[in-house]
Scaffold this motif. Structure first.
Motif, PDB file in Angstrom:
ATOM      1  N   LYS A  73      -5.877  15.050  17.168  1.00 47.70           N
ATOM      2  CA  LYS A  73      -5.850  16.454  16.458  1.00 47.70           C
ATOM      3  C   LYS A  73      -7.211  16.521  15.698  1.00 47.70           C
ATOM      4  O   LYS A  73      -7.934  17.536  15.670  1.00 47.70           O
ATOM      5  CB  LYS A  73      -4.583  16.354  15.279  1.00 47.70           C
ATOM      6  CG  LYS A  73      -4.588  17.744  14.541  1.00 47.70           C
ATOM      7  CD  LYS A  73      -3.436  17.769  13.578  1.00 47.70           C
ATOM      8  CE  LYS A  73      -3.836  18.998  12.836  1.00 47.70           C
ATOM      9  NZ  LYS A  73      -2.302  19.339  12.006  1.00 47.70           N
ATOM     10  N   GLN A  74      -7.591  15.435  15.124  1.00 48.54           N
ATOM     11  CA  GLN A  74      -8.627  15.144  14.274  1.00 48.54           C
ATOM     12  C   GLN A  74      -9.879  14.449  15.218  1.00 48.54           C
ATOM     13  O   GLN A  74      -9.760  13.278  15.322  1.00 48.54           O
ATOM     14  CB  GLN A  74      -8.680  14.600  12.912  1.00 48.54           C
ATOM     15  CG  GLN A  74      -8.026  15.492  12.228  1.00 48.54           C
ATOM     16  CD  GLN A  74      -7.798  14.715  10.799  1.00 48.54           C
ATOM     17  OE1 GLN A  74      -7.944  13.547  10.526  1.00 48.54           O
ATOM     18  NE2 GLN A  74      -7.634  15.485   9.553  1.00 48.54           N
ATOM     19  N   GLU A  75     -10.689  15.136  15.990  1.00 53.43           N
ATOM     20  CA  GLU A  75     -11.652  14.620  16.463  1.00 53.43           C
ATOM     21  C   GLU A  75     -12.617  13.628  15.810  1.00 53.43           C
ATOM     22  O   GLU A  75     -12.972  13.730  14.766  1.00 53.43           O
ATOM     23  CB  GLU A  75     -12.526  15.479  17.459  1.00 53.43           C
ATOM     24  CG  GLU A  75     -13.231  15.092  18.727  1.00 53.43           C
ATOM     25  CD  GLU A  75     -13.960  16.174  19.293  1.00 53.43           C
ATOM     26  OE1 GLU A  75     -15.114  16.330  19.483  1.00 53.43           O
ATOM     27  OE2 GLU A  75     -13.240  17.410  19.588  1.00 53.43           O
ATOM     28  N   GLY A  76     -12.859  12.310  16.345  1.00 52.88           N
ATOM     29  CA  GLY A  76     -13.605  11.499  15.789  1.00 52.88           C
ATOM     30  C   GLY A  76     -12.725  10.560  14.700  1.00 52.88           C
ATOM     31  O   GLY A  76     -13.473   9.438  14.218  1.00 52.88           O
ATOM     32  N   LYS A  77     -11.592  10.947  14.522  1.00 53.00           N
ATOM     33  CA  LYS A  77     -10.651   9.997  13.537  1.00 53.00           C
ATOM     34  C   LYS A  77     -10.582   8.698  14.132  1.00 53.00           C
ATOM     35  O   LYS A  77      -9.667   8.587  15.135  1.00 53.00           O
ATOM     36  CB  LYS A  77      -9.563  10.671  12.806  1.00 53.00           C
ATOM     37  CG  LYS A  77      -8.708   9.993  12.013  1.00 53.00           C
ATOM     38  CD  LYS A  77      -7.543  10.710  11.666  1.00 53.00           C
ATOM     39  CE  LYS A  77      -6.561   9.920  10.769  1.00 53.00           C
ATOM     40  NZ  LYS A  77      -5.373  10.709  10.058  1.00 53.00           N
ATOM     41  N   ASN A 124       0.923  -1.247  -0.120  1.00 46.53           N
ATOM     42  CA  ASN A 124       0.048  -0.059  -0.154  1.00 46.53           C
ATOM     43  C   ASN A 124       0.928   1.067   0.001  1.00 46.53           C
ATOM     44  O   ASN A 124       1.614   1.378   1.042  1.00 46.53           O
ATOM     45  CB  ASN A 124      -0.979  -0.003   1.186  1.00 46.53           C
ATOM     46  CG  ASN A 124      -1.922   1.160   0.952  1.00 46.53           C
ATOM     47  OD1 ASN A 124      -1.989   2.108   0.629  1.00 46.53           O
ATOM     48  ND2 ASN A 124      -2.806   1.120   1.966  1.00 46.53           N
ATOM     49  N   PRO A 125       0.891   2.027  -1.092  1.00 48.66           N
ATOM     50  CA  PRO A 125       1.851   3.146  -0.896  1.00 48.66           C
ATOM     51  C   PRO A 125       1.452   4.227  -0.310  1.00 48.66           C
ATOM     52  O   PRO A 125       2.143   5.176  -0.029  1.00 48.66           O
ATOM     53  CB  PRO A 125       1.698   3.534  -2.507  1.00 48.66           C
ATOM     54  CG  PRO A 125       0.205   3.200  -2.864  1.00 48.66           C
ATOM     55  CD  PRO A 125      -0.020   1.827  -2.145  1.00 48.66           C
ATOM     56  N   ILE A 126       0.265   4.310   0.357  1.00 48.54           N
ATOM     57  CA  ILE A 126      -0.334   5.428   1.199  1.00 48.54           C
ATOM     58  C   ILE A 126       0.094   5.274   2.594  1.00 48.54           C
ATOM     59  O   ILE A 126      -0.510   4.275   3.319  1.00 48.54           O
ATOM     60  CB  ILE A 126      -1.903   5.683   0.856  1.00 48.54           C
ATOM     61  CG1 ILE A 126      -1.960   6.120  -0.442  1.00 48.54           C
ATOM     62  CG2 ILE A 126      -2.496   6.796   1.691  1.00 48.54           C
ATOM     63  CD1 ILE A 126      -3.400   6.298  -1.001  1.00 48.54           C
ATOM     64  N   ALA A 127       0.534   6.140   3.199  1.00 49.42           N
ATOM     65  CA  ALA A 127       0.882   5.872   4.694  1.00 49.42           C
ATOM     66  C   ALA A 127      -0.538   6.431   5.457  1.00 49.42           C
ATOM     67  O   ALA A 127      -1.193   6.964   5.109  1.00 49.42           O
ATOM     68  CB  ALA A 127       2.238   6.721   5.303  1.00 49.42           C
ATOM     69  N   LEU A 128      -0.847   5.631   6.878  1.00 51.93           N
ATOM     70  CA  LEU A 128      -1.698   6.094   7.537  1.00 51.93           C
ATOM     71  C   LEU A 128      -1.148   6.711   8.709  1.00 51.93           C
ATOM     72  O   LEU A 128      -0.062   6.519   9.250  1.00 51.93           O
ATOM     73  CB  LEU A 128      -2.648   5.049   8.078  1.00 51.93           C
ATOM     74  CG  LEU A 128      -3.054   4.157   6.920  1.00 51.93           C
ATOM     75  CD1 LEU A 128      -3.726   2.793   7.393  1.00 51.93           C
ATOM     76  CD2 LEU A 128      -4.018   4.814   5.920  1.00 51.93           C
ATOM     77  N   SER A 129      -1.714   7.575   9.334  1.00 53.25           N
ATOM     78  CA  SER A 129      -1.169   8.511  10.527  1.00 53.25           C
ATOM     79  C   SER A 129      -2.414   8.861  11.580  1.00 53.25           C
ATOM     80  O   SER A 129      -3.404   9.062  11.191  1.00 53.25           O
ATOM     81  CB  SER A 129      -0.517   9.710  10.094  1.00 53.25           C
ATOM     82  OG  SER A 129      -1.317  10.469   9.502  1.00 53.25           O
ATOM     83  N   VAL A 130      -1.848   9.102  12.908  1.00 53.14           N
ATOM     84  CA  VAL A 130      -2.734   9.616  13.876  1.00 53.14           C
ATOM     85  C   VAL A 130      -1.739  10.400  14.616  1.00 53.14           C
ATOM     86  O   VAL A 130      -0.528  10.366  14.569  1.00 53.14           O
ATOM     87  CB  VAL A 130      -3.182   8.629  14.869  1.00 53.14           C
ATOM     88  CG1 VAL A 130      -4.595   7.792  14.289  1.00 53.14           C
ATOM     89  CG2 VAL A 130      -2.241   7.529  15.428  1.00 53.14           C
ATOM     90  N   GLN A 131      -2.266  11.266  15.409  1.00 50.95           N
ATOM     91  CA  GLN A 131      -1.603  12.387  16.087  1.00 50.95           C
ATOM     92  C   GLN A 131      -1.575  12.060  17.540  1.00 50.95           C
ATOM     93  O   GLN A 131      -2.921  11.953  17.904  1.00 50.95           O
ATOM     94  CB  GLN A 131      -1.777  13.749  15.623  1.00 50.95           C
ATOM     95  CG  GLN A 131      -1.164  14.254  14.284  1.00 50.95           C
ATOM     96  CD  GLN A 131      -1.939  13.674  13.221  1.00 50.95           C
ATOM     97  OE1 GLN A 131      -3.245  13.262  13.162  1.00 50.95           O
ATOM     98  NE2 GLN A 131      -1.469  13.277  12.177  1.00 50.95           N
ATOM     99  N   ARG A 132      -0.717  12.518  18.247  1.00 58.07           N
ATOM    100  CA  ARG A 132      -0.718  12.632  19.865  1.00 58.07           C
ATOM    101  C   ARG A 132      -0.222  13.966  20.091  1.00 58.07           C
ATOM    102  O   ARG A 132       0.897  14.542  19.847  1.00 58.07           O
ATOM    103  CB  ARG A 132       0.390  11.378  20.722  1.00 58.07           C
ATOM    104  CG  ARG A 132      -0.559  10.120  20.076  1.00 58.07           C
ATOM    105  CD  ARG A 132      -1.672  10.020  21.004  1.00 58.07           C
ATOM    106  NE  ARG A 132      -2.146   8.762  20.817  1.00 58.07           N
ATOM    107  CZ  ARG A 132      -3.343   8.281  20.043  1.00 58.07           C
ATOM    108  NH1 ARG A 132      -3.696   9.197  19.282  1.00 58.07           N
ATOM    109  NH2 ARG A 132      -3.739   7.054  20.079  1.00 58.07           N
ATOM    110  N   LYS A 133      -0.970  14.555  21.389  1.00 57.30           N
ATOM    111  CA  LYS A 133      -0.223  15.752  21.930  1.00 57.30           C
ATOM    112  C   LYS A 133       1.105  15.825  22.518  1.00 57.30           C
ATOM    113  O   LYS A 133       1.800  16.777  22.539  1.00 57.30           O
ATOM    114  CB  LYS A 133      -1.469  16.395  22.608  1.00 57.30           C
ATOM    115  CG  LYS A 133      -2.803  16.687  22.073  1.00 57.30           C
ATOM    116  CD  LYS A 133      -3.740  17.362  22.997  1.00 57.30           C
ATOM    117  CE  LYS A 133      -5.231  17.533  22.299  1.00 57.30           C
ATOM    118  NZ  LYS A 133      -6.217  17.948  23.278  1.00 57.30           N
TER     119      LYS A 133
END
Length: 85
Positions: free
Chosen positions: A50-54, A11-20
């Motif tokens: 960062k993105q609420e509900g993600k 899969n060429p697309i990276a997935l990400s989430v953020q932490r404060k």
């Protein structure tokens, strides 16, 4: 803000989430690495500060790489291998 980025197999697309904070980012990174190292595949579920509900769920056996990067101020996170001039 800290970004935890996952690269999946075939899969060429990276997935990400953020932490404060760094502690939370390091804890999630360790959980992902443990899932990658586990003898059986497991579903890893994550949310984003960062993105609420993600929400993100991935099968641990499909993760090929994970990285943490820090977004400092107005500097954009360009991903691994890129340098801002």
């Amino acid at each position: 803000m800290y970004t935890i980025e996952l690269t999946l197999k075939n899969n060429p697309i990276a997935l990400s989430v953020q932490r404060k904070d760094q502690e939370s980012a390091d804890r999630l990174y360790a959980e992902i690495v443990a899932g990658m190292s586990a003898p059986t595949a497991q579903v890893l579920q994550m949310t984003c500060d960062k993105q609420e509900g993600k929400k993100l769920a991935v099968l641990s056996s499909e993760i090929s790489a994970v990285q943490i990067s820090e977004k400092a101020g107005a500097t954009a996170n360009m991903g691994a291998g890129f340098v801002r001039n």
